[in-house]
Design a protein around this motif. Structure first.
Motif, PDB file in Angstrom:
ATOM      1  N   MET A  93      76.072 -12.104  -3.156  1.00  0.00           N
ATOM      2  CA  MET A  93      74.636 -11.861  -3.163  1.00  0.00           C
ATOM      3  C   MET A  93      74.264 -11.076  -4.421  1.00  0.00           C
ATOM      4  SD  MET A  93      72.294  -9.864  -0.354  1.00  0.00           S
ATOM      5  CE  MET A  93      72.886  -8.221  -0.726  1.00  0.00           C
ATOM      6  N   LEU A  94      73.228 -11.555  -5.140  1.00  0.00           N
ATOM      7  CA  LEU A  94      72.724 -10.852  -6.322  1.00  0.00           C
ATOM      8  C   LEU A  94      71.890  -9.654  -5.860  1.00  0.00           C
ATOM      9  CD1 LEU A  94      72.247 -10.762  -9.413  1.00  0.00           C
ATOM     10  CD2 LEU A  94      70.266 -12.255  -9.049  1.00  0.00           C
ATOM     11  N   THR A  95      72.320  -8.448  -6.276  1.00  0.00           N
ATOM     12  CA  THR A  95      71.609  -7.238  -5.831  1.00  0.00           C
ATOM     13  C   THR A  95      70.811  -6.576  -6.947  1.00  0.00           C
ATOM     14  OG1 THR A  95      73.590  -5.912  -6.261  1.00  0.00           O
ATOM     15  CG2 THR A  95      73.296  -6.762  -4.017  1.00  0.00           C
ATOM     16  N   ASN A  96      71.199  -6.831  -8.204  1.00  0.00           N
ATOM     17  CA  ASN A  96      70.461  -6.212  -9.299  1.00  0.00           C
ATOM     18  C   ASN A  96      70.630  -7.043 -10.569  1.00  0.00           C
ATOM     19  OD1 ASN A  96      69.011  -3.463  -9.935  1.00  0.00           O
ATOM     20  ND2 ASN A  96      70.281  -3.914 -11.712  1.00  0.00           N
ATOM     21  N   LEU A  97      69.559  -7.148 -11.336  1.00  0.00           N
ATOM     22  CA  LEU A  97      69.609  -7.878 -12.610  1.00  0.00           C
ATOM     23  C   LEU A  97      68.920  -7.039 -13.675  1.00  0.00           C
ATOM     24  CD1 LEU A  97      70.262 -10.472 -14.218  1.00  0.00           C
ATOM     25  CD2 LEU A  97      68.008 -11.329 -13.544  1.00  0.00           C
ATOM     26  N   SER A  98      69.637  -6.777 -14.766  1.00  0.00           N
ATOM     27  CA  SER A  98      69.095  -6.001 -15.878  1.00  0.00           C
ATOM     28  C   SER A  98      69.201  -6.827 -17.153  1.00  0.00           C
ATOM     29  CB  SER A  98      69.864  -4.682 -16.036  1.00  0.00           C
ATOM     30  OG  SER A  98      69.463  -4.011 -17.215  1.00  0.00           O
ATOM     31  N   ILE A  99      68.079  -6.968 -17.873  1.00  0.00           N
ATOM     32  CA  ILE A  99      68.059  -7.756 -19.110  1.00  0.00           C
ATOM     33  C   ILE A  99      67.419  -6.907 -20.211  1.00  0.00           C
ATOM     34  CG2 ILE A  99      67.260  -9.864 -20.243  1.00  0.00           C
ATOM     35  CD1 ILE A  99      67.077 -11.183 -17.500  1.00  0.00           C
ATOM     36  N   LYS A 100      68.127  -6.770 -21.330  1.00  0.00           N
ATOM     37  CA  LYS A 100      67.601  -6.002 -22.458  1.00  0.00           C
ATOM     38  C   LYS A 100      67.624  -6.855 -23.724  1.00  0.00           C
ATOM     39  CE  LYS A 100      69.249  -1.514 -20.740  1.00  0.00           C
ATOM     40  NZ  LYS A 100      70.126  -0.342 -21.022  1.00  0.00           N
ATOM     41  N   ASN A 101      66.502  -6.845 -24.441  1.00  0.00           N
ATOM     42  CA  ASN A 101      66.399  -7.467 -25.761  1.00  0.00           C
ATOM     43  C   ASN A 101      66.751  -8.958 -25.725  1.00  0.00           C
ATOM     44  OD1 ASN A 101      65.796  -7.225 -28.558  1.00  0.00           O
ATOM     45  ND2 ASN A 101      67.974  -7.230 -29.039  1.00  0.00           N
ATOM     46  N   TYR A 102      66.177  -9.682 -24.757  1.00  0.00           N
ATOM     47  CA  TYR A 102      66.437 -11.121 -24.638  1.00  0.00           C
ATOM     48  C   TYR A 102      65.115 -11.877 -24.694  1.00  0.00           C
ATOM     49  CZ  TYR A 102      67.916 -15.619 -22.725  1.00  0.00           C
ATOM     50  OH  TYR A 102      68.163 -16.961 -22.542  1.00  0.00           O
ATOM     51  N   ALA A 103      64.980 -12.771 -25.670  1.00  0.00           N
ATOM     52  CA  ALA A 103      63.768 -13.607 -25.836  1.00  0.00           C
ATOM     53  C   ALA A 103      62.524 -12.717 -25.838  1.00  0.00           C
ATOM     54  CB  ALA A 103      63.729 -14.673 -24.756  1.00  0.00           C
ATOM     55  N   LEU A 104      61.625 -12.891 -24.854  1.00  0.00           N
ATOM     56  CA  LEU A 104      60.414 -12.066 -24.790  1.00  0.00           C
ATOM     57  C   LEU A 104      60.590 -10.838 -23.904  1.00  0.00           C
ATOM     58  CD1 LEU A 104      57.638 -14.806 -24.492  1.00  0.00           C
ATOM     59  CD2 LEU A 104      58.349 -13.539 -26.528  1.00  0.00           C
ATOM     60  N   ILE A 105      61.817 -10.619 -23.425  1.00  0.00           N
ATOM     61  CA  ILE A 105      62.058  -9.485 -22.524  1.00  0.00           C
ATOM     62  C   ILE A 105      62.577  -8.300 -23.343  1.00  0.00           C
ATOM     63  CG2 ILE A 105      63.420  -8.632 -20.585  1.00  0.00           C
ATOM     64  CD1 ILE A 105      63.526 -11.490 -19.528  1.00  0.00           C
ATOM     65  N   ASP A 106      61.828  -7.198 -23.286  1.00  0.00           N
ATOM     66  CA  ASP A 106      62.274  -5.966 -23.937  1.00  0.00           C
ATOM     67  C   ASP A 106      63.301  -5.276 -23.045  1.00  0.00           C
ATOM     68  OD1 ASP A 106      62.447  -3.795 -25.656  1.00  0.00           O
ATOM     69  OD2 ASP A 106      60.800  -2.738 -24.673  1.00  0.00           O
ATOM     70  N   HIS A 107      62.902  -4.937 -21.844  1.00  0.00           N
ATOM     71  CA  HIS A 107      63.827  -4.344 -20.873  1.00  0.00           C
ATOM     72  C   HIS A 107      63.310  -4.651 -19.472  1.00  0.00           C
ATOM     73  CE1 HIS A 107      66.010  -0.609 -19.065  1.00  0.00           C
ATOM     74  NE2 HIS A 107      66.576  -1.762 -18.741  1.00  0.00           N
ATOM     75  N   LEU A 108      64.154  -5.343 -18.701  1.00  0.00           N
ATOM     76  CA  LEU A 108      63.778  -5.726 -17.343  1.00  0.00           C
ATOM     77  C   LEU A 108      64.891  -5.312 -16.396  1.00  0.00           C
ATOM     78  CD1 LEU A 108      61.739  -7.409 -15.564  1.00  0.00           C
ATOM     79  CD2 LEU A 108      63.237  -9.361 -15.980  1.00  0.00           C
ATOM     80  N   ASN A 109      64.536  -4.634 -15.318  1.00  0.00           N
ATOM     81  CA  ASN A 109      65.524  -4.244 -14.314  1.00  0.00           C
ATOM     82  C   ASN A 109      64.933  -4.505 -12.929  1.00  0.00           C
ATOM     83  OD1 ASN A 109      68.204  -2.806 -13.849  1.00  0.00           O
ATOM     84  ND2 ASN A 109      66.831  -1.664 -12.517  1.00  0.00           N
ATOM     85  N   VAL A 110      65.563  -5.412 -12.170  1.00  0.00           N
ATOM     86  CA  VAL A 110      65.015  -5.815 -10.871  1.00  0.00           C
ATOM     87  C   VAL A 110      66.102  -5.748  -9.808  1.00  0.00           C
ATOM     88  CG1 VAL A 110      63.672  -7.570  -9.675  1.00  0.00           C
ATOM     89  CG2 VAL A 110      63.626  -7.488 -12.158  1.00  0.00           C
ATOM     90  N   LYS A 111      65.743  -5.206  -8.662  1.00  0.00           N
ATOM     91  CA  LYS A 111      66.657  -5.158  -7.513  1.00  0.00           C
ATOM     92  C   LYS A 111      66.285  -6.268  -6.540  1.00  0.00           C
ATOM     93  CE  LYS A 111      67.642  -0.208  -7.741  1.00  0.00           C
ATOM     94  NZ  LYS A 111      69.037  -0.423  -8.172  1.00  0.00           N
ATOM     95  N   PHE A 112      67.311  -6.878  -5.928  1.00  0.00           N
ATOM     96  CA  PHE A 112      67.077  -7.940  -4.954  1.00  0.00           C
ATOM     97  C   PHE A 112      67.841  -7.614  -3.676  1.00  0.00           C
ATOM     98  CE2 PHE A 112      66.906 -10.121  -9.130  1.00  0.00           C
ATOM     99  CZ  PHE A 112      65.587 -10.572  -9.093  1.00  0.00           C
TER     100      PHE A 112
END
Length: 550
Positions: A1-20
């Motif tokens: 199960m995906l519980t957290n996703l963090s994306i930094k400096n990707y395409a149009l995403i500066d910093h994204l952190n989401v919990k699921f």
């Protein structure tokens, strides 16, 4: 199960952190808001190849990190096999450096993309329109049937035997090919072996024969010198031993006058004993030596044979000739025994083939036993999705070849309408029909397999509102036993989710930035109303949105 996703400096995403969390999660957003960017970032931790153009800021590295709860997936053997630390909360991280290089980590241990891909396939199944094409592939179709037939363990045993069978078959081919080439070389190798076997091959033999040759070739000179030497030692008048005897008598008398004279006496006695022993050896040499032309010729013949063999085989030492002889013995022996080896290998292959056929037949019987069940379940699911007349023709026929999936040729045909001819799925089904068929199959698989997190990327494209409601209901039902994500444009599907996230873009001083937020109940109503009627929200759209959520 995906519980957290963090994306930094990707395409149009500066910093994204989401919990699921578990259950049915909806992801919506306007076209171009960045839903595909979100999937692209996630695909990096699943093993997809990275591209330098993915960096938002070219001078900074891109980092994508995903946390998974993996306790239910039985992944310990995978971690052990790849020398990785097993954690129930496993973190996968992917980095793209400004230089263009990419790095991947599983629980902080560096891994290659192959390992990352293998793990990713066990954690998330991303279903896109591209994946729908798999419906027409026999491997995928057999996978569906095998899930219902509980063929996982029989297939594993079959594949293990298949590896042994294929290896044995290659060994037999090698023996047969060796037999063909060795037959031509056998006569020559036998001649070389016979030639080497006739030679006196042993360590140091050349030096030994050369010494013997020198003695035999100069025997008369040696005998004259030995005679002269013995005469010098034993002449009655002036022989060394006779003179030493006299000296020994004199020193013996002196020894009584002190230790120093005693020491001289002992030394003289020692010299006498040594010379007397030498005299005896000289005498033995003379008795042993004789002029022997035949032996001289024999020794010379052996030497010439060894010299010729060293030159012929282009080596410097007899030890190398011995190694060549041993290699020839193995080659000649292998050639002489090749018929027996081939026969033994053929018998071994026959036994393996018999066992493999039995396993393949067991797998095939299991498949045939569930075909009707699969057809019934597909028909029922597709009936709910507005394809009441859809039917499948599934046949399993024996194949002569051993394949990784067994010995079955699968016929998997589809007819969308009553009275229509059956045809291959990819040829006769429309895009919307393929999407519904794939959803039906995934829903069936979920009953028989412990599937990973499943992400449906606009699987509802090309279907009507009523059918999309049914599709949403099916995904909602699946989410009771697994984590489901659905990226959708349809409010009927979005309303079925337990959680709802919106992807959107914001224009900031430094440029456009893609963001994602979890919607509250009120925000969900507004989002669904916008999906129903556009940016200008009417009261009827709001009412319809509330009705969908209820």
């Amino acid at each position: 199960m995906l519980t957290n996703l963090s994306i930094k400096n990707y395409a149009l995403i500066d910093h994204l952190n989401v919990k699921f969390t578990n259950g049915f999660t909806i992801i919506t957003g306007e076209t171009g808001a960045g839903k595909s960017i979100l999937l692209g970032g996630l695909s990096l931790v699943l093993g997809n190849r990275a591209d330098l153009s993915s960096l938002k800021e070219k001078d900074n590295k891109c980092i994508v990190e995903a946390e998974f709860e993996v306790s239910k997936y039985g992944l310990k053997p995978f971690f052990e096999a790849n020398d990785l630390e097993y954690e129930e909360k496993t973190i996968i991280r992917r980095e793209i450096l400004p230089s263009g290089k990419s790095r991947a980590f599983i629980n902080d241990s560096p891994v290659n993309l192959g390992v990352l891909t293998q793990l990713g396939e066990r954690l998330i199944d991303v279903h896109s329109q591209h994946q729908t094409l798999k419906l027409g592939e026999n491997d995928f179709q057999l996978k569906v049937i095998d899930a219902l037939a509980d063929n996982e363990k029989p297939l594993q045993a079959y594949r293990e035997d298949l590896i042994v069978y294929q290896k044995t078959s290659k060994e037999l081919d090698r023996l047969i090919n060796f037999q063909k080439t060795a037959a031509k070389e056998h006569e020559y190798n036998s001649f070389l072996l016979e030639e080497l076997s006739a030679a006196p091959l042993k360590e140091g033999i050349v030096a030994e024969l050369e010494e013997q040759y020198e003695e035999l070739n100069n025997v008369e000179v040696i005998m004259d010198q030995l005679s002269h030497g013995e005469q010098l030692l034993n002449d009655e008048q002036v022989g060394v031993l006779n003179l030493l005897t006299q000296l020994k008598q004199t020193s013996s008398k002196l020894s009584a006058f002190g230790n120093q004279y005693q020491a001289i006496n002992e030394r003289i006695i020692s010299v006498f004993i040594e010379l007397d022993d030498i005299s005896g050896e000289l005498n033995q040499f003379q008795e042993r030596l004789e002029v022997n032309p035949q032996l001289l010729e024999e020794v010379n013949g052996k030497l010439q044979l060894l010299y010729d063999l060293l030159k012929k085989h282009k080596v410097q030492d007899v030890s190398e000739l011995i190694a060549i002889k041993e290699a020839l013995e193995k080659s000649v022996s292998a050639t002489e025994n090749i018929d027996a080896d081939i026969l033994a290998k053929k018998k071994e292959l026959q036994l393996l083939e018999k066992e493999l056929n039995a396993r393949a037949q067991h797998i095939s019987n299991n498949r045939k036993s569930v075909i009707e069940t699969l057809k019934e379940q597909l028909a029922a699911s597709l009936g709910e999705l507005g394809m009441a007349s859809a039917t499948f023709k599934i046949e399993i026929n024996p194949s002569k070849e051993f394949m990784s999936s067994g010995k079955d040729d699968l016929v998997f045909l589809f007819s969308a309408n009553k009275g229509s001819a059956y045809g291959e799925l990819k040829r006769v089904a429309s895009g919307g029909e393929l999407s519904r068929i794939m959803l039906a199959i995934k829903a069936i698989l979920a009953k028989y397999e412990n599937l990973p997190t499943m992400m449906f990327d606009e699987i509802d494209t090309g279907v009507s509102g009523e059918i999309s409601t049914k599709m949403g209901a099916i995904m909602q039902e699946m989410s009771k036993t697994m984590q489901i994500f659905s990226i959708t444009h349809l409010p009927q599907v979005a309303a079925k989710g337990k959680y709802h996230y919106k992807v959107y873009k914001e224009e900031e001083l430094l440029g456009t930035n893609t963001k994602m937020k979890k919607l509250s109940e009120e925000e969900r109503v507004v989002e669904l109303a916008e999906m129903l009627g556009g940016k200008t929200i009417s009261q009827s759209a709001l009412a319809h949105a509330k009705q969908l959520l209820n």
